[in-house]
Design an enzyme around this catalytic site. Structure first.
Site, PDB file in Angstrom:
ATOM      1  N   THR A  20      31.029  38.240  40.309  1.00  0.00           N
ATOM      2  CA  THR A  20      31.234  36.895  40.090  1.00  0.00           C
ATOM      3  C   THR A  20      30.414  36.066  41.098  1.00  0.00           C
ATOM      4  OG1 THR A  20      32.836  34.957  40.749  1.00  0.00           O
ATOM      5  CG2 THR A  20      33.222  37.264  41.718  1.00  0.00           C
ATOM      6  N   ASP A  21      30.038  34.857  40.924  1.00  0.00           N
ATOM      7  CA  ASP A  21      29.489  34.183  41.899  1.00  0.00           C
ATOM      8  C   ASP A  21      30.119  33.878  43.214  1.00  0.00           C
ATOM      9  OD1 ASP A  21      31.011  32.286  40.841  1.00  0.00           O
ATOM     10  OD2 ASP A  21      29.449  30.615  40.283  1.00  0.00           O
ATOM     11  N   GLU A  22      31.319  34.149  43.071  1.00  0.00           N
ATOM     12  CA  GLU A  22      32.467  33.639  44.024  1.00  0.00           C
ATOM     13  C   GLU A  22      31.941  34.545  45.300  1.00  0.00           C
ATOM     14  OE1 GLU A  22      36.189  32.775  43.645  1.00  0.00           O
ATOM     15  OE2 GLU A  22      36.147  31.694  42.011  1.00  0.00           O
TER      16      GLU A  22
ATOM     17  N   TYR B 139      40.522  37.302  46.619  1.00  0.00           N
ATOM     18  CA  TYR B 139      39.904  37.581  45.337  1.00  0.00           C
ATOM     19  C   TYR B 139      38.471  37.899  45.525  1.00  0.00           C
ATOM     20  CZ  TYR B 139      37.471  36.781  41.033  1.00  0.00           C
ATOM     21  OH  TYR B 139      36.571  37.139  39.856  1.00  0.00           O
TER      22      TYR B 139
ATOM     23  N   ALA C 151      36.509  38.485  48.033  1.00  0.00           N
ATOM     24  CA  ALA C 151      36.354  39.523  48.986  1.00  0.00           C
ATOM     25  C   ALA C 151      36.709  40.831  48.181  1.00  0.00           C
ATOM     26  CB  ALA C 151      37.390  39.375  50.063  1.00  0.00           C
TER      27      ALA C 151
ATOM     28  N   LYS D  81      36.319  41.736  45.069  1.00  0.00           N
ATOM     29  CA  LYS D  81      35.128  41.412  43.992  1.00  0.00           C
ATOM     30  C   LYS D  81      33.602  41.869  44.894  1.00  0.00           C
ATOM     31  CE  LYS D  81      34.899  40.597  40.307  1.00  0.00           C
ATOM     32  NZ  LYS D  81      35.061  41.869  38.985  1.00  0.00           N
TER      33      LYS D  81
ATOM     34  N   ARG E 178      32.059  23.312  40.028  1.00  0.00           N
ATOM     35  CA  ARG E 178      31.884  24.388  39.753  1.00  0.00           C
ATOM     36  C   ARG E 178      30.776  24.487  38.397  1.00  0.00           C
ATOM     37  NH1 ARG E 178      34.180  25.300  43.550  1.00  0.00           N
ATOM     38  NH2 ARG E 178      36.378  26.261  43.721  1.00  0.00           N
TER      39      ARG E 178
HETATM   40  P1  NAD Z   1      41.552  38.260  33.052  1.00  0.00           P
HETATM   41  O1  NAD Z   1      42.503  37.944  34.054  1.00  0.00           O
HETATM   42  O2  NAD Z   1      41.192  37.204  31.519  1.00  0.00           O
HETATM   43  O3  NAD Z   1      41.286  39.602  32.345  1.00  0.00           O
HETATM   44  C1  NAD Z   1      41.511  40.769  33.168  1.00  0.00           C
HETATM   45  C2  NAD Z   1      41.898  42.038  32.225  1.00  0.00           C
HETATM   46  O4  NAD Z   1      42.069  43.265  32.804  1.00  0.00           O
HETATM   47  C3  NAD Z   1      43.283  41.823  31.635  1.00  0.00           C
HETATM   48  O5  NAD Z   1      43.354  42.420  30.441  1.00  0.00           O
HETATM   49  C4  NAD Z   1      44.224  42.739  32.253  1.00  0.00           C
HETATM   50  O6  NAD Z   1      45.345  43.419  31.795  1.00  0.00           O
HETATM   51  C5  NAD Z   1      43.177  43.906  32.855  1.00  0.00           C
HETATM   52  N1  NAD Z   1      43.360  44.595  33.936  1.00  0.00           N
HETATM   53  C6  NAD Z   1      43.986  44.009  35.045  1.00  0.00           C
HETATM   54  N2  NAD Z   1      44.295  44.957  36.035  1.00  0.00           N
HETATM   55  C7  NAD Z   1      44.054  46.298  35.558  1.00  0.00           C
HETATM   56  C8  NAD Z   1      44.032  47.580  35.746  1.00  0.00           C
HETATM   57  N3  NAD Z   1      44.562  47.934  36.878  1.00  0.00           N
HETATM   58  N4  NAD Z   1      43.865  48.618  34.815  1.00  0.00           N
HETATM   59  C9  NAD Z   1      43.167  48.354  33.466  1.00  0.00           C
HETATM   60  N5  NAD Z   1      43.195  46.943  33.453  1.00  0.00           N
HETATM   61  C10 NAD Z   1      43.505  46.028  34.187  1.00  0.00           C
HETATM   62  O7  NAD Z   1      40.015  38.000  33.505  1.00  0.00           O
HETATM   63  P2  NAD Z   1      38.740  37.147  32.940  1.00  0.00           P
HETATM   64  O8  NAD Z   1      38.717  36.074  33.571  1.00  0.00           O
HETATM   65  O9  NAD Z   1      38.636  37.830  31.847  1.00  0.00           O
HETATM   66  O10 NAD Z   1      37.619  38.129  34.117  1.00  0.00           O
HETATM   67  C11 NAD Z   1      36.854  39.453  33.455  1.00  0.00           C
HETATM   68  C12 NAD Z   1      36.270  39.831  34.733  1.00  0.00           C
HETATM   69  O11 NAD Z   1      35.112  38.903  34.949  1.00  0.00           O
HETATM   70  C13 NAD Z   1      36.689  39.980  36.026  1.00  0.00           C
HETATM   71  O12 NAD Z   1      36.112  41.269  36.820  1.00  0.00           O
HETATM   72  C14 NAD Z   1      36.369  38.819  36.927  1.00  0.00           C
HETATM   73  O13 NAD Z   1      36.177  38.707  38.119  1.00  0.00           O
HETATM   74  C15 NAD Z   1      34.956  38.560  36.005  1.00  0.00           C
HETATM   75  N6  NAD Z   1      34.590  37.126  36.300  1.00  0.00           N
HETATM   76  C16 NAD Z   1      35.274  36.128  35.670  1.00  0.00           C
HETATM   77  C17 NAD Z   1      34.877  34.914  35.468  1.00  0.00           C
HETATM   78  C18 NAD Z   1      35.768  33.842  34.929  1.00  0.00           C
HETATM   79  O14 NAD Z   1      35.215  32.598  35.125  1.00  0.00           O
HETATM   80  N7  NAD Z   1      36.721  33.962  34.158  1.00  0.00           N
HETATM   81  C19 NAD Z   1      33.381  34.483  35.798  1.00  0.00           C
HETATM   82  C20 NAD Z   1      32.693  35.628  36.596  1.00  0.00           C
HETATM   83  C21 NAD Z   1      33.197  36.736  36.629  1.00  0.00           C
HETATM   84  O1  DAU Z   2      33.074  31.098  39.731  1.00  0.00           O
HETATM   85  C1  DAU Z   2      33.620  32.342  39.075  1.00  0.00           C
HETATM   86  C2  DAU Z   2      35.018  32.307  39.171  1.00  0.00           C
HETATM   87  O2  DAU Z   2      35.813  31.340  38.415  1.00  0.00           O
HETATM   88  C3  DAU Z   2      35.688  33.669  38.653  1.00  0.00           C
HETATM   89  O3  DAU Z   2      35.377  34.829  39.195  1.00  0.00           O
HETATM   90  C4  DAU Z   2      37.372  33.606  38.605  1.00  0.00           C
HETATM   91  O4  DAU Z   2      37.712  34.824  38.180  1.00  0.00           O
HETATM   92  C5  DAU Z   2      37.629  32.332  37.949  1.00  0.00           C
HETATM   93  O5  DAU Z   2      39.017  32.490  37.889  1.00  0.00           O
HETATM   94  C6  DAU Z   2      37.042  31.157  38.590  1.00  0.00           C
HETATM   95  O6  DAU Z   2      37.502  30.903  39.753  1.00  0.00           O
HETATM   96  P1  DAU Z   2      37.942  29.575  40.138  1.00  0.00           P
HETATM   97  O7  DAU Z   2      38.954  29.226  41.279  1.00  0.00           O
HETATM   98  O8  DAU Z   2      36.554  28.622  40.400  1.00  0.00           O
HETATM   99  O9  DAU Z   2      38.599  28.851  38.902  1.00  0.00           O
HETATM  100  P2  DAU Z   2      39.846  27.886  38.525  1.00  0.00           P
HETATM  101  O10 DAU Z   2      40.137  27.664  37.232  1.00  0.00           O
HETATM  102  O11 DAU Z   2      40.982  28.692  39.273  1.00  0.00           O
HETATM  103  O12 DAU Z   2      39.527  26.737  39.333  1.00  0.00           O
HETATM  104  C7  DAU Z   2      38.580  25.801  39.027  1.00  0.00           C
HETATM  105  C8  DAU Z   2      38.457  24.835  39.842  1.00  0.00           C
HETATM  106  O13 DAU Z   2      39.604  23.869  39.527  1.00  0.00           O
HETATM  107  C9  DAU Z   2      38.700  25.203  41.430  1.00  0.00           C
HETATM  108  O14 DAU Z   2      37.881  24.299  42.138  1.00  0.00           O
HETATM  109  C10 DAU Z   2      40.194  24.826  41.645  1.00  0.00           C
HETATM  110  C11 DAU Z   2      40.478  23.558  40.751  1.00  0.00           C
HETATM  111  N1  DAU Z   2      41.896  23.776  40.390  1.00  0.00           N
HETATM  112  C12 DAU Z   2      42.491  24.713  39.651  1.00  0.00           C
HETATM  113  C13 DAU Z   2      43.688  24.741  39.056  1.00  0.00           C
HETATM  114  C14 DAU Z   2      44.060  25.940  38.411  1.00  0.00           C
HETATM  115  C15 DAU Z   2      42.579  22.628  40.259  1.00  0.00           C
HETATM  116  O15 DAU Z   2      42.261  21.407  40.915  1.00  0.00           O
HETATM  117  N2  DAU Z   2      43.771  22.576  39.997  1.00  0.00           N
HETATM  118  C16 DAU Z   2      44.402  23.561  39.197  1.00  0.00           C
HETATM  119  O16 DAU Z   2      45.546  23.736  38.825  1.00  0.00           O
END
Ligand code: NAD
Ligand code: DAU
Length: 339
Positions: free
Chosen positions: A125-127, A150, A152, A154, A214
């Site tokens: 992730t970019d985070e 989170y 940290a 990753k 974002r």
């Molecule tokens: P998500 O939370 O929707 O899905 C995570 C999946 O992992 C779920 O199906 C869960 O059951 C499974 N899982 C969790 N713990 C597990 C374990 N111990 N063993 C086996 N399976 C397990 O997450 P997502 O948003 O689909 O993200 C997927 C990946 O992409 C993550 O590694 C996340 O860090 C990365 N990522 C997410 C975003 C985003 O915006 N959502 C952006 C960049 C990177």
């Molecule tokens: O940048 C990539 C990351 O993006 C991934 O690695 C993470 O898995 C994914 O969850 C996401 O993280 P963010 O913290 O950026 O996403 P989130 O949707 O939780 O929040 C997006 C922005 O919106 C953030 O600035 C916090 C804000 N927010 C979020 C929620 C849930 C609110 O203002 N209100 C809310 O209720």
């Protein structure tokens, strides 16, 4: 290709499986997922006709069980999505983040080495880069400076993947993507949460002043980038993936309300996320130039279609929102009094 996908029942993983089903139905694909609150078989129900696909419910931290799976399938490649992914949850309680995101990645790297897997893609992730001020972009050379439990966890996984490449000469690639949106995203994340609350005329909790930024990318564009890196990325390299689409949170919330024809009076500014990163913005020049990938889906179109998807898939939303989630939501938002 004989591919292991971890976390394929989650948001991005399930979209990735659908993408592979459409592009490479001849591949043999095994999906290992523990089915946490974020993993739902509903997300992949439509793959039941795919002959070369298997689902195994397992924890990526369970080395013994995974060893048997690696032994049986002799994977060519692993794409590792499985993780605890929600920043707010990591702030409430980080144990599972440390276990799954760090130890789970270690287990998969070790088994990939033992079973001579040819390629390992760590979905990061970019985070991990921390937070930007009003200008500048994250490049692959930006130093890692994660700010939440989170990010940290990753960043730690990325370091283990890097070490596997340097020490054991494993073929590792790492991707760092910005915020994804699209179908099947669990309704705790910004976009689906706001859609869900707006549909039910519930308050839309915007953290702080709503001006955090974002860089949003449609999940399908992310999946295409992942496949490109899996097939053509250079071993040992990191690839940033972004949507070239910076948006303030408040702008997105207002766009969702406009699409749903709901009042902005639903917006409720609440106490900020502790350590809230101000701005993320990706410089994706490397993947664009070296691997010829670019995002294609315009944000206005992608957001409209996503809102439409959630409107049409209320049954899915109601299935994935369990008692565990409602408890979390109550805990999270009871701490975020209105400001
Ligand atoms: P998500 O939370 O929707 O899905 C995570 C999946 O992992 C779920 O199906 C869960 O059951 C499974 N899982 C969790 N713990 C597990 C374990 N111990 N063993 C086996 N399976 C397990 O997450 P997502 O948003 O689909 O993200 C997927 C990946 O992409 C993550 O590694 C996340 O860090 C990365 N990522 C997410 C975003 C985003 O915006 N959502 C952006 C960049 C990177
Ligand atoms: O940048 C990539 C990351 O993006 C991934 O690695 C993470 O898995 C994914 O969850 C996401 O993280 P963010 O913290 O950026 O996403 P989130 O949707 O939780 O929040 C997006 C922005 O919106 C953030 O600035 C916090 C804000 N927010 C979020 C929620 C849930 C609110 O203002 N209100 C809310 O209720």
């Amino acid at each position: 290709m004989n591919l292991l996908v971890t976390g394929g029942a989650g948001f991005i993983g399930s979209n990735f499986l659908q993408f592979i089903y459409e592009k490479h139905p001849d591949w043999t694909v095994v999906n290992v997922d523990r089915l946490t609150y974020a993993g739902n078989l509903e997300n992949i129900a439509h793959l039941s006709n795919w002959d070369n696909y298997s689902f195994i419910k397992a924890d990526v931290c369970d080395k013994q069980v995974l060893d048997k799976i690696f032994e049986q399938y002799q994977f060519d490649a692993v794409i590792h999505f499985a993780a605890e992914s929600h920043v707010d949850r990591s702030i409430l309680e980080a144990d599972e983040f440390i276990r799954t995101n760090i130890y789970g990645t270690y287990v998969l790297l070790e088994l990939s080495r033992k079973h001579q897997v040819k390629r390992f893609l760590n979905v990061s992730t970019d985070e991990v880069y921390g937070s930007l001020g009003p200008t500048g972009y994250f490049t692959e050379l930006t130093p890692l400076a994660p700010n939440s439990p989170y990010s940290a966890s990753k960043a730690s996984a990325d370091m283990l993947a890097r070490a596997a490449f340097h020490t054991y000469k494993q073929d590792i690639v790492i991707t760092r993507c910005s915020n994804n949106y699209g179908p099947y995203q669990f309704p705790e994340k910004l976009i689906p949460l706001m859609i869900h609350n707006a549909l039910h005329d519930k308050p839309l909790p915007v953290y702080g002043d709503g001006r955090n930024v974002r860089d949003w990318i449609h999940v399908k564009d992310h999946c295409e980038a992942l496949l490109t890196v899996l097939l053509h990325g250079e071993a040992g390299e990191v690839y940033n993936i972004g949507g070239n689409n910076e948006q303030e949170n408040i702008t997105i919330v207002k766009k969702i309300l406009a699409i749903l024809n709901k009042s902005e009076a639903l917006i409720q500014f609440v106490k900020d996320r502790p350590g809230h990163d101000k701005r993320y913005a990706i410089d994706a020049t490397k993947i664009r130039i070296k691997l010829k990938w670019e995002p294609k889906i315009p944000f206005e179109q992608g957001l409209f279609e996503t809102v439409e998807w959630y409107v049409k898939n209320q049954t899915w939303v109601n299935k994935v929102i369990t008692g565990e989630y409602l408890q979390y939501y109550e805990k999270q938002y009871s701490q975020r009094i209105k400001i």
